[in-house]
Design a protein around this motif. Sequence first.
Motif, short mmCIF file in Angstrom:
data_model
loop_
_atom_site.label_atom_id
_atom_site.label_comp_id
_atom_site.label_asym_id
_atom_site.label_seq_id
_atom_site.Cartn_x
_atom_site.Cartn_y
_atom_site.Cartn_z
N LEU A 22 0.83 -1.21 0.00
CA LEU A 22 0.00 0.00 0.00
C LEU A 22 0.86 1.26 0.00
O LEU A 22 0.58 2.21 -0.73
N LEU A 26 0.86 4.00 -3.11
CA LEU A 26 0.55 5.42 -2.90
C LEU A 26 1.68 6.31 -3.39
O LEU A 26 1.45 7.36 -4.02
N ALA A 153 -9.52 6.55 -1.72
CA ALA A 153 -8.36 6.57 -0.83
C ALA A 153 -7.04 6.51 -1.58
O ALA A 153 -5.98 6.74 -0.99
N PHE A 154 -7.09 6.20 -2.88
CA PHE A 154 -5.87 6.10 -3.68
C PHE A 154 -5.70 7.30 -4.61
O PHE A 154 -4.82 7.30 -5.46
N ASP A 156 -4.78 10.97 -4.31
CA ASP A 156 -4.29 11.99 -3.38
C ASP A 156 -3.30 12.89 -4.10
O ASP A 156 -2.21 12.47 -4.46
N THR A 165 0.65 9.44 5.18
CA THR A 165 0.04 8.11 5.10
C THR A 165 1.11 7.02 5.03
O THR A 165 1.00 5.98 5.70
N TRP A 189 -8.45 -0.81 6.90
CA TRP A 189 -8.27 0.22 5.86
C TRP A 189 -9.58 0.46 5.12
O TRP A 189 -10.00 1.60 4.92
N SER A 193 -12.02 3.80 5.30
CA SER A 193 -12.28 4.52 4.06
C SER A 193 -13.78 4.64 3.79
O SER A 193 -14.28 5.74 3.52
N SER A 214 -6.18 9.60 1.27
CA SER A 214 -6.16 8.39 2.11
C SER A 214 -6.33 8.70 3.59
O SER A 214 -6.08 7.83 4.43
N ALA A 217 -8.81 6.33 5.44
CA ALA A 217 -8.33 4.95 5.49
C ALA A 217 -7.23 4.78 6.53
O ALA A 217 -7.24 3.83 7.31
N ILE A 218 -6.28 5.72 6.55
CA ILE A 218 -5.16 5.57 7.49
C ILE A 218 -5.62 5.81 8.92
O ILE A 218 -5.10 5.20 9.86
#
Length: 473
Positions: A22, A26, A153-154, A156, A165, A189, A193, A214, A217-218
Motif C-alpha cells: 500500500l 501510494l 483513498a488512492f 491523493d 500516510t 483500511w 475509508s 487516504s 483509510a489511514i
Amino acid sequence: MLLAPSDKPYDYRKPPRLALGLAGLLLLLAFTLFPGDFERQRSLDGFYVTNLMSIEWPLYSPFLMQNNRSTEIAGLEAQRTQGNQTAVAQAMGNDRPFVESIRAGGKDYLEPDILSRWTAARDHYDQERNRLSAQVIGLDPQRFRPVTFISYAFTDTDLNNVLLTVVLLLLVGMPLERVLGSGALLASWTAGSAAGGLAYLLLHRSGLMPLTGSSHAIVGLLGAAIWEFRRNRSLRVMESAVTAGGWLFMVISLAALTLIWHWHSREIAWIVSLSVSLAAGATACAVFRRWLEKSRAEQELEIVVPEMPTSEPYRQDLNQVMLKVSQMQFVAAEKNIRALLERYPGDPRLTEQLYHLLKLTPNNLEFEEVAFAMLTLPNQPGSNQASLRVYRDYIKRSQTFVALDTNTSLQLVLRFTRINALKDAEEAFKRALDSDRNAPLLAKAANALATAMTANNMEQRAGYYAGLAKSGD
C-alpha cells in the motif's frame, strides 16, 4: 519499521507485504500519475476563467437561489472579490446540475452565438475534467458510485498527505499486519475509508468537489492499532528493550488528526468524519480478531493426522540422526534433520530433535518457530507428552515467549489436563489469563481444569476454575 509487537519480534524474512504494498502504491501514484492531474487542473482553471466565467457567473446566483442554495452565494462573491478565481472556477465548473440547467434551458435566455460558444467551451472543459483521477475514482457527492467509497483513498494530489500516510503505514500498519495478518489490515483500511467517506458525504450533501485522499483509510488503521495494542507494554521499539502500549497510537492519532484538520481549512466536518473512521477501524479490527481466534481454535482442535511413519528407511534415518547427536556432531545432525523434514514434513520426532539443537541459541527467531510447532502439534498419540517436554524446557530458555501466545497457552491447558500434568496446565492458564481475559478458548480451558481438579479431589481448585468458566461463557 520502528515498532514491533512485544510477543512477536520482526522477521525480516517475512515482511508485512500488504502494508509495504500500500505504501509503495501510494508513492507510485503520487509521483507518476498525479503530477499530470495537477497540471491538467491548473490548465482547466485558466481555461474556465478565460472562456466560461463571464457567461456562467451572472447565471449562477439565480440558479443557487432557485435551488435553495443561497447560502453559498456570499462565500463565492467573497472569493471573487479577493481575486481567488480558482476556487470560484472549480465550484462552478464542477456543478453538474447547474450545467445541465443551462443545457436544458439556455436557449431561452442566451443569445444563439453566446450559447454556441458556451457549448463548445463547456464540452471541452467537461471532457478534460472527466479525465482527472479525482473524477474517475474520487468520491463524488453528485454521483453515487459504490466502488468509489474504497477507490478514493488512492487519489491523493497532496504530497504532504501521501507522505504522512506512508509513514503511518510503516509505523502502524506493519506491526498490525504482523499480529493479525493482511486480512485485518485490509479490513481496517477498507472500513475506515468507507465509513469516513459516508460520514463526509452526509455532512456535504450539497458538495461539488470529489473527496480524495487516504486520510480516512489511514485513520481507520490508527483506530485498529489503538484497539489491538491497548494493553500496556504490548509494543517494543525494535532493537531495544523500550516498550509501549496503545497510548502511543492515541498520541499519534491526535497528531495526525490535527495535521489533517489543519490541511483541510479546519472544517468541523473533517474531524467528525475522521472520528467515524477511527471508530470503524477499531470495530473492524475487534471483529476480525474475534473471528480469527475462533477460526484458528476450531481448526487446530479438530486436526487429526495419521501416526508417524514407521517404515524401515525412516527408522534408519532417525537412528543416523540420533547417532550424530550422541557423538556431538551437531552441525551434521542439524543438516540431516532439515533434509529429513523435507521428506517427512512436520514429523514430531525430527522437529523435537531440531528444537533441542536450536535451543543452544534461544535468541534465534527460528528457535521460537520450532518451539511453536512443537507446542501446537496436531492431535495424535504421544503428541501431548512431546508438547509437555518442550514446554517445560522452553519456559526456562525463552526470553520473549513468542511461541506462547494466548491461544497456544489455552490449547496447552487442554493438552496437559488430558495427561494429568495439572501444575503445567495451571501455569499455562495463568499466562493466558494475564494476557487476554476475553479469549475464545478461556472458558473451555477453565472447564477442563475444573474437571481434572475434581477427578483429583481438589475441590477448592475445581470450584475456582468452574467459576472462571461460568464468567467466561
